[in-house]
Design a protein around this motif. Structure first.
Motif, PDB file in Angstrom:
ATOM      1  N   ILE A  87      21.372  12.925  43.800  1.00  0.00           N
ATOM      2  CA  ILE A  87      20.363  13.635  43.007  1.00  0.00           C
ATOM      3  C   ILE A  87      19.685  12.597  42.104  1.00  0.00           C
ATOM      4  CG2 ILE A  87      20.001  15.456  41.264  1.00  0.00           C
ATOM      5  CD1 ILE A  87      22.660  16.741  42.431  1.00  0.00           C
ATOM      6  N   SER A  88      18.339  12.646  42.013  1.00  0.00           N
ATOM      7  CA  SER A  88      17.640  11.574  41.290  1.00  0.00           C
ATOM      8  C   SER A  88      18.091  11.513  39.827  1.00  0.00           C
ATOM      9  CB  SER A  88      16.127  11.742  41.399  1.00  0.00           C
ATOM     10  OG  SER A  88      15.782  12.971  40.859  1.00  0.00           O
ATOM     11  N   GLY A  89      18.111  10.296  39.291  1.00  0.00           N
ATOM     12  CA  GLY A  89      18.588  10.083  37.928  1.00  0.00           C
ATOM     13  C   GLY A  89      20.109   9.965  37.880  1.00  0.00           C
ATOM     14  N   LYS A  90      20.707   9.689  39.042  1.00  0.00           N
ATOM     15  CA  LYS A  90      22.181   9.530  39.159  1.00  0.00           C
ATOM     16  C   LYS A  90      22.927  10.717  38.545  1.00  0.00           C
ATOM     17  CE  LYS A  90      22.451   4.607  39.981  1.00  0.00           C
ATOM     18  NZ  LYS A  90      22.240   4.726  41.394  1.00  0.00           N
ATOM     19  N   LYS A  91      22.415  11.905  38.865  1.00  0.00           N
ATOM     20  CA  LYS A  91      23.051  13.118  38.313  1.00  0.00           C
ATOM     21  C   LYS A  91      24.042  13.728  39.293  1.00  0.00           C
ATOM     22  CE  LYS A  91      19.233  14.381  35.291  1.00  0.00           C
ATOM     23  NZ  LYS A  91      17.840  14.622  35.619  1.00  0.00           N
ATOM     24  N   GLY A  92      24.603  12.922  40.149  1.00  0.00           N
ATOM     25  CA  GLY A  92      25.571  13.437  41.123  1.00  0.00           C
ATOM     26  C   GLY A  92      24.967  13.544  42.512  1.00  0.00           C
ATOM     27  N   PHE A  93      25.570  14.389  43.337  1.00  0.00           N
ATOM     28  CA  PHE A  93      25.192  14.451  44.756  1.00  0.00           C
ATOM     29  C   PHE A  93      24.998  15.900  45.206  1.00  0.00           C
ATOM     30  CE2 PHE A  93      27.675  10.719  43.891  1.00  0.00           C
ATOM     31  CZ  PHE A  93      26.938   9.703  44.505  1.00  0.00           C
ATOM     32  N   ARG A  94      24.145  16.041  46.231  1.00  0.00           N
ATOM     33  CA  ARG A  94      23.932  17.349  46.857  1.00  0.00           C
ATOM     34  C   ARG A  94      24.502  17.265  48.270  1.00  0.00           C
ATOM     35  NH1 ARG A  94      18.629  17.570  46.108  1.00  0.00           N
ATOM     36  NH2 ARG A  94      18.756  18.574  44.095  1.00  0.00           N
ATOM     37  N   VAL A  95      25.329  18.239  48.623  1.00  0.00           N
ATOM     38  CA  VAL A  95      25.960  18.247  49.954  1.00  0.00           C
ATOM     39  C   VAL A  95      25.547  19.538  50.651  1.00  0.00           C
ATOM     40  CG1 VAL A  95      28.166  18.316  51.194  1.00  0.00           C
ATOM     41  CG2 VAL A  95      27.936  16.882  49.155  1.00  0.00           C
ATOM     42  N   LYS A  96      24.838  19.381  51.784  1.00  0.00           N
ATOM     43  CA  LYS A  96      24.358  20.562  52.513  1.00  0.00           C
ATOM     44  C   LYS A  96      25.201  20.738  53.773  1.00  0.00           C
ATOM     45  CE  LYS A  96      20.113  22.413  54.352  1.00  0.00           C
ATOM     46  NZ  LYS A  96      20.807  22.636  55.616  1.00  0.00           N
ATOM     47  N   THR A  97      25.693  21.950  53.963  1.00  0.00           N
ATOM     48  CA  THR A  97      26.454  22.245  55.186  1.00  0.00           C
ATOM     49  C   THR A  97      25.633  23.196  56.052  1.00  0.00           C
ATOM     50  OG1 THR A  97      27.550  24.264  54.435  1.00  0.00           O
ATOM     51  CG2 THR A  97      28.561  22.178  53.763  1.00  0.00           C
ATOM     52  N   ASP A  98      26.204  23.574  57.207  1.00  0.00           N
ATOM     53  CA  ASP A  98      25.490  24.525  58.075  1.00  0.00           C
ATOM     54  C   ASP A  98      25.414  25.917  57.446  1.00  0.00           C
ATOM     55  OD1 ASP A  98      28.236  24.749  58.326  1.00  0.00           O
ATOM     56  OD2 ASP A  98      28.233  25.005  60.491  1.00  0.00           O
TER      57      ASP A  98
END
Ligand SMILES: Cc1cc2nc3c(=O)[nH]c(=O)nc-3n(C[C@H](O)[C@H](O)[C@H](O)COP(=O)(O)OP(=O)(O)OC[C@H]3O[C@@H](n4cnc5c(N)ncnc54)[C@H](O)[C@@H]3O)c2cc1C
Length: 259
Positions: A87-98
């Protein structure tokens, strides 16, 4: 979007061990698994080098570890991870599943390996005949019938020995040889490849497809760690997968504490 401190991709021995460590450290953790917990070991009938358990089956070992994971309250979802982004600004991550989308502070990649697929040429040659990657799973379906094993390593030898007690004839051919006309099923044992395509835009991957990391399990991207057989390493075994799970979890816990 549901948030977890750590998301672990893969519920093999590495991923489940990482889940145990993260949960016991008091953080929220989700393991996402695309098939069944246990990973590549589940079809192995007899493991003799897992300390403390001579002669355990892969399924029993996987279920024992899964029991511990559940008892500790680690959340496990049976979904396939399709994309992962920072996530921009090093605010963590987005994980998309099916099925869903989650966010997290750190990711542990533990996707393991999968069998190398039959070549296009041999797939076409096999036509409508069954193609299997596991003699233990599917061999019994070919009692007194001719089958063929493709491959030249130890796994191929193991598959041949197993099938010789069941099939009427076991042909043995190499990668890209023509498939015998009368064989009713094709058993493929031509090695394994890392399951890392899903992480190709997130971390560095070497020319063989393994995620680049040393024994500290840190990848090229801060906040993303790797454990088990999908990492660059010399020994791919259950105990090293479990060891990586612990190291990657501790590294993720440390990363989040410093943030
Ligand atoms: C036939 C065979 C026999 C073996 N025998 C032994 C033995 O006797 N002793 C020993 O020590 N080792 C043995 N090994 C090696 C051992 O099984 C591996 O080293 C170990 O299981 C690796 O664990 P892992 O968690 O890294 O990966 P894996 O077990 O491969 O688990 C990875 C998991 O990630 C999941 N996954 C992948 N991509 C995604 C995605 N996009 N989204 C969600 N989930 C995903 C997979 O479905 C899988 O469940 C054997 C291996 C094989 C194939």
């Amino acid at each position: 979007m549901q948030y977890f401190d750590v998301i672990i991709v893969g519920a093999g021995i590495a991923g489940m061990t990482a889940g145990i460590y993260v949960k016991r450290a008091g953080l929220s953790v989700l393991i996402v698994e695309k098939t069944v917990h246990g990973g590549q070991i589940i079809n192995t009938l007899n493991i003799e080098n897992w300390p403390g358990d001579l002669g355990v089956s892969g399924a029993d070992l996987a279920n024992k570890i899964y029991g511990q994971v559940s008892e500790l309250g680690v959340e496990v979802k049976y979904e396939e991870v399709e994309t992962m982004n920072e996530i921009s600004g090093k605010k963590g991550f987005r994980v998309k599943t099916d099925e869903n989308e989650y966010s997290c502070g750190a990711i542990i990649l533990a996707m393991g390996t999968e069998p190398r697929r039959l070549s296009e040429k041999q797939t076409a040659d096999a036509g409508k005949r069954a193609i299997s990657y596991c003699a233990t799973c599917d061999g019994a379906l070919y009692k007194d019938k001719p089958v063929v094993v493709v491959g030249s390593g130890n796994t191929a030898k193991h598959e041949i020995r197993y099938l010789e007690n069941i099939a009427s004839k076991v042909y043995h051919i190499h990668h890209d040889d023509p498939i015998p006309k009368d064989a009713e099923a094709v058993f493929v044992a031509i090695g394994r490849v890392p399951n890392t395509k899903v992480a190709k835009d997130l971390v560095d991957i070497n020319s063989e497809g393994y995620i680049v990391a040393e024994e500290d399990c840190k990848t090229s991207r801060a906040g993303v760690f790797v454990a088990g057989d999908c990492r660059t390493k010399k020994v791919r075994q259950l105990v090293t997968a479990a060891g990586d799970g612990a190291i990657a979890a501790e590294a993720a816990i440390d990363y989040l504490a410093k943030k």
